[in-house]
Write a protein that holds these residues in place. Structure first.
Motif, PDB file in Angstrom:
ATOM      1  N   UNK B 140      36.491   7.653  42.689  1.00 35.55           N
ATOM      2  CA  UNK B 140      37.410   6.911  43.563  1.00 35.55           C
ATOM      3  C   UNK B 140      36.661   6.489  44.818  1.00 35.55           C
ATOM      4  N   UNK B 186      39.639   2.765  41.652  1.00 35.83           N
ATOM      5  CA  UNK B 186      39.249   3.769  40.662  1.00 35.83           C
ATOM      6  C   UNK B 186      38.235   3.123  39.736  1.00 35.83           C
ATOM      7  N   UNK B 277      42.854  12.114  43.081  1.00 40.59           N
ATOM      8  CA  UNK B 277      44.079  11.321  43.141  1.00 40.59           C
ATOM      9  C   UNK B 277      45.276  12.085  42.569  1.00 40.59           C
ATOM     10  N   UNK B 278      45.067  12.753  41.439  1.00 42.68           N
ATOM     11  CA  UNK B 278      46.170  13.505  40.845  1.00 42.68           C
ATOM     12  C   UNK B 278      46.621  14.656  41.740  1.00 42.68           C
ATOM     13  N   UNK B 281      49.660  14.475  44.099  1.00 47.93           N
ATOM     14  CA  UNK B 281      51.070  14.313  43.744  1.00 47.93           C
ATOM     15  C   UNK B 281      51.601  15.160  42.603  1.00 47.93           C
TER      16      UNK B 281
END
Lengths: 373, 364
Positions: B140, B186, B277-278, B281
């Motif tokens: 990223x 990404x 990124x995961x 959230x």
């Protein structure tokens, strides 16, 4: 007394006006009139009667718009627009490096060509081609319906957390037998979502979200994302022909594509390394059906559907040393650097191609019949 | 800051021209009598045209050496005259002319934005640790400004320890995977090369080799949406270690529980780096009654830990951390399923839906 009757009279008049003004007009396909908040136009495909599906990756949604471009014609004029990017940039008042053509679609009814364009700052524009000229398609105050695609499990569990970093990008769309087919990929998980959404869209979220597995030579299995797909009838059965980001071409029987099922496709070919499938479609010419596939680092491939039908194997054995494309017999067409494909009619393709002189051209293959011979 | 200097001059020139133009106009005319740019979210979305100009035969054209054609857009009546709204915003750095028939009625340059923080910069690259597994799946990149889409691979290079460019590492995916504000990209490493036994894997091997040092280069010249370019190339070095073929296992994570009646952080240490990124959230905390505990999640050093600060004091009781099972490590293995499942090893695949639950208690 006079005042009262005036009051009543005007009240009645207002009620009458209201009744006529707000009488709901039934729009086709459950559409409503308004201005959809389309943030990006990343893919286009036509549905029935001039309905255009706009894939909006930025909002993770698909908009069905009524183009009212619904007059049937069998004839179409040859398309040959040289330097299309320069011509578009001129009309948009900018330079070629500030625009990209993200998709093209031909309305199968009117044979009109639609282009999805994105400016460098992200502004999406939908255009049609009228001869050599471009005309913008207004997306304001139109008849439309929308369906949202993002249904990650976290959506309802979230509270007070910032905007999600998840992107659900639409990699391809197609329409067949009352269903909108959408393949998608996410920036977060390496997985394939494939949705079959009944159209007209309904409030009931009954669209299937499928996990499609892809097995490499029978041994390693991943839920790899689909890059592009088409549907085709092979031996009287409907199939989804899908190409993956990691290059294999895979067949899935349509009737097996059901939500919640672990669906395994049959690999019929591998397209080799360093290559990305870009677009895929099926064409019919002189009684024969072909699958045509545009690639990032290979010429356009063509395969006869009869060969796919008679190819009983699946690439389950390890690939031999020659590393050629395996499986069914693919023919390289004399077409390189084709970025987008669609068809004007069953046997005529339209290509967006970067020619060897550097020019980006949009042209129809009606004068290049040798391609499908 | 040295590398900014040529652009400062360039910018100054632009702003000077703009200033002079505006100045000349304002000397002779008042504000209502001149061409003005209409800005919206830093985009030039319109051109205010003075009252005395008639709409007949009026055209806006891009000023260029080649043939100048009439731009698509629409004229809207306003109190002060008209506004021309182009289909896409005017491009910064380019000039436009207002033409009626063969007569040029005015010309205007769309200026670059104000200096300073308007220049794009790469502010982060994830994974942030300097070792990555051989089967690293994605990277990223976070920028300070919304960037131009579709050109990423022109500016990304991977160098090996001999300073040679490693070819075909990144997946050429169009459209690219940008977040909505276009500040985060990404980039996938070619999965066809990572996935064992596929032709790209057999032909070229995995993109990264164990025990090798690499350098990811982000070159200068990459344009932001505002037309300004990345000022200097940025690089990130890392060493590749053995492949990761093990799913993240929350049962092995270390949980540090806070004290009751405090707003101390709940800390979860994963003992390995997970997907940047995961991680943002996939976590939720619920109390015994199944109610969500509101608060703020904060990523720990090198994406190896996460901490939660509740909005209100912790109360004594039992809690559950819900983790969406789609949480992946750096190699795309999620909690329930490996990136590539070896079908000769049975029972590796589980469902891909739902949550993994970890319980903890806060005592008196």
């Amino acid at each position: 007394m006079k005042n009262t009757s005036i009051l009543f009279g005007s009240g009645f008049l207002m009620a009458l006006v209201m009744a006529f003004t707000f009488r709901p007009i039934d729009l086709p396909y459950g559409m409503a009139k308004g201005t959809p908040e389309i943030k990006s136009i990343t893919s286009l495909t036509f549905g029935p009667e001039g309905v255009l599906f706009i894939g909006d990756s930025k909002s993770a949604a698909v908009y069905a718009i009524n183009t009212k471009d619904n007059e049937f014609t069998k004839e179409f004029s040859t398309v040959e627009v040289q330097n299309i990017d320069k011509k578009l940039a001129d009309k948009l008042g900018t330079t070629v490096d500030h625009i990209s053509i993200l998709d093209i679609a031909v309305n199968p009814t009117s044979k009109r060509v639609y282009l999805a364009i994105q400016s460098a700052d992200g502004t999406p524009v939908l255009m049609t081609l009228e001869g050599e000229e471009f005309a913008p398609v207004s997306l304001e105050n139109i008849e439309y319906a929308a369906v949202e695609l993002n249904n990650s499990p976290a959506e309802d569990a979230k509270d007070g957390r910032g905007r999600s970093l998840r992107i659900s990008s639409i990699s391809d769309m197609g329409y067949a037998d009352g269903k909108l087919l959408v393949s998608g990929l996410s920036n977060q998980e390496f997985s394939s979502t494939f949705r079959s959404i009944p159209f007209p869209f309904s409030d009931i979220q009954d669209h299937a979200s499928l996990e499609i597995f892809h097995a490499a030579h029978g041994r390693y299995e991943t839920t790899s994302p689909i890059k592009t797909f088409t549907t085709a009838e092979i031996n009287g059965k409907d199939y989804l022909v899908a190409s993956y980001t990691c290059t294999p071409l895979v067949l899935f029987p349509m009737d097996e594509l059901k939500a919640g099922k672990h669906i395994k496709g049959r690999t019929i070919a591998e397209m080799g390394s360093g290559n990305q499938p870009l677009d895929i479609l099926n064409v019919k010419k002189d009684g024969k059906s072909y699958l045509v596939m545009a690639n990032s680092n290979r010429p356009v491939f063509r395969v006869n559907f009869e060969d796919i039908a008679s190819f009983e194997g699946s690439l389950t054995e390890p690939v031999p040393d020659n590393f050629a494309t395996e499986g069914v017999d693919f023919v390289s067409m004399p077409l390189t650097n084709v970025q987008q494909l669609d068809k004007m009619d069953d046997g005529t393709m339209i290509l967006l191609q970067r020619k060897s002189n550097g020019s980006l051209d949009l042209w129809s293959t009606d004068k290049a019949e040798y391609l499908l011979r | 800051m040295k590398y900014f200097s040529p652009k400062i001059r360039l910018y100054s020139l632009h702003s000077l021209i703009f200033f002079v133009l505006v100045f000349l106009h304002s000397c002779s005319q008042n504000q209502e009598d001149q061409l003005n740019i209409v800005w919206e979210n830093e985009k030039a979305v319109g051109l205010q045209i003075p009252k005395d100009i008639s709409i007949d035969n009026l055209e806006i054209r891009l000023v260029q050496d080649e043939e100048r054609t009439s731009m698509l857009g629409r004229f809207e009546e306003t109190n002060n005259g008209m506004i021309f709204k182009p289909l896409i915003p005017f491009t910064r750095g380019l000039s436009y002319e207002l033409v009626s028939g063969d007569k040029q009625l005015g010309q205007i340059l769309i200026p670059f934005p104000d200096m300073g923080d308007a220049y794009p910069e790469l502010i982060a690259a994830y994974p942030s640790q300097d070792t990555v597994p051989e089967n690293l799946l994605k990277v990223y990149l976070t920028f300070s400004q919304p960037m131009k889409e579709g050109v990423a691979l022109n500016y990304l290079t991977l160098l090996n320890s001999n300073r040679d460019t490693v070819p075909g590492v990144f997946l050429n995916l169009q459209p690219e995977l940008w977040n909505e504000s276009r500040t985060q990209l990404t980039v996938w490493l070619d999965p066809g090369r990572i996935k064992r036994d596929l032709i790209p894997n057999l032909e070229m091997g995995a993109p990264l080799k164990n025990n090798q040092r690499y350098e990811l280069l982000v070159s200068d010249g990459w344009k932001a949406q505002n037309g300004l370019e990345l000022g200097a190339r940025v690089s990130k070095s890392f060493i590749v270690i053995q492949r990761d073929s093990i799913s993240p296992n929350p049962d092995q994570w270390l949980i540090t529980t806070p004290k009751t009646n405090s707003r101390d952080q709940l800390k979860v240490d994963f003992l390995e780096a997970l997907d940047y990124s995961l991680l943002q959230e996939v976590f939720t905390i619920k109390n015994e009654d199944g109610k969500n505990i509101p608060g703020v999640w904060e990523l720990g050093f090198e994406e190896k830990a996460i901490a939660f600060s509740p909005d209100e004091n912790w109360k004594t009781g039992n809690y559950t951390i819900l983790i969406e099972i789609r949480l992946e490590d750096l190699a795309g293995n999620n909690i329930n399923r490996l990136f590539e499942v070896d079908l000769e090893q049975p029972n590796q695949t589980k469902t891909n839906d739902g949550f993994y639950k970890l319980n903890f208690s806060i005592k008196e």
